[in-house]
Enzyme design. Structure first.
Site, PDB file in Angstrom:
ATOM      1  N   ALA A  55      30.508  27.021  16.925  1.00 45.69           N
ATOM      2  CA  ALA A  55      30.079  27.632  18.223  1.00 45.69           C
ATOM      3  C   ALA A  55      28.560  27.465  18.231  1.00 45.69           C
ATOM      4  CB  ALA A  55      30.588  29.037  18.553  1.00 45.69           C
ATOM      5  N   ASP A  56      28.214  27.455  19.450  1.00 46.40           N
ATOM      6  CA  ASP A  56      26.835  27.522  19.697  1.00 46.40           C
ATOM      7  C   ASP A  56      26.554  27.672  21.169  1.00 46.40           C
ATOM      8  OD1 ASP A  56      23.696  26.540  20.002  1.00 46.40           O
ATOM      9  OD2 ASP A  56      24.249  26.266  17.879  1.00 46.40           O
ATOM     10  N   GLN A  57      25.263  28.285  21.550  1.00 48.92           N
ATOM     11  CA  GLN A  57      24.860  28.563  22.992  1.00 48.92           C
ATOM     12  C   GLN A  57      23.696  28.302  23.185  1.00 48.92           C
ATOM     13  OE1 GLN A  57      24.029  32.764  23.900  1.00 48.92           O
ATOM     14  NE2 GLN A  57      26.005  32.876  25.198  1.00 48.92           N
TER      15      GLN A  57
END
Length: 202
Positions: free
Chosen positions: A78-80
């Site tokens: 996951a990343d943002q």
């Protein structure tokens, strides 16, 4: 049929807390991905769709890096990324940078682009991108000084320099989007996919 081991390819305490709160049994493994190399491949591609794609690519690469050493596992990456008026922002490296970023966000809308992916046997089997749209109010300099004093170095752990569960909520006049997406892990679609694959009970 035995459930595959589940691994979170992230050093994020927030993401781990979300999965734990959802009742998942998982391990944590830091991918140690060179994120800057991935980001260089998106240089000059600054619209919202490209930023979604970048968040997804980072999520995939994190999961793939861990999957290579754990071929029997389902690996979550996951990343943002935050974008404001076409400019992308990373987590601030100092309190001075955090202050400058918050001044840039003040009175303006920004987008949190969150990507999540599942990788097994070094192959992407599912990915999902989501956006949340937040607008900061036109707060005073005195409020900003007080906010930074209260929040302290916690602001360095977030791309937006805030945690909504703390004093950071006072920065905002409008929030549109899924709570989990704002925290950097679109949890509901991830749980749907894990159920479909037998990784958690239906």
């Amino acid at each position: 049929m035995a459930k595959p081991p589940l691994i979170l390819a992230s050093a994020s305490a927030v993401r781990a807390s979300l999965l734990k709160g959802a009742g998942l049994d998982f391990e944590v493994a830091d991918s140690r991905l060179d994120e800057e190399e991935v980001k260089r491949g998106f240089a000059g591609r600054d619209d919202a769709a490209d930023t979604d794609a970048l968040a997804l690519e980072l999520a995939v690469e994190k999961a793939a890096a861990v999957s290579r050493g754990k071929p029997q596992a389902l690996v979550i990456g996951a990343d943002q990324i935050l974008s404001c008026e076409g400019k992308r922002y990373d987590k601030p490296k100092s309190m001075a940078e955090a202050r400058a970023n918050l001044l840039a966000f003040r009175g303006r809308p920004h987008i949190l682009h969150s990507g999540v992916a599942l990788v097994a046997n070094d192959a992407v089997i599912w990915s999902h991108a989501a956006q949340a749209h937040l607008t900061m109010r036109d707060f005073t300099d005195d409020f900003l000084d007080d906010y930074l004093a209260q929040a302290g170095e916690r602001v360095l752990k977030s791309v937006g320099c805030y945690q909504l569960e703390g004093p950071g909520v006072q920065l905002f006049e409008r929030i549109e989007g899924d709570y989990f997406t704002i925290l950097g892990l679109p949890l509901l679609p991830l749980l749907d996919e894990l159920r479909a694959r037998g990784a958690v009970l239906k």
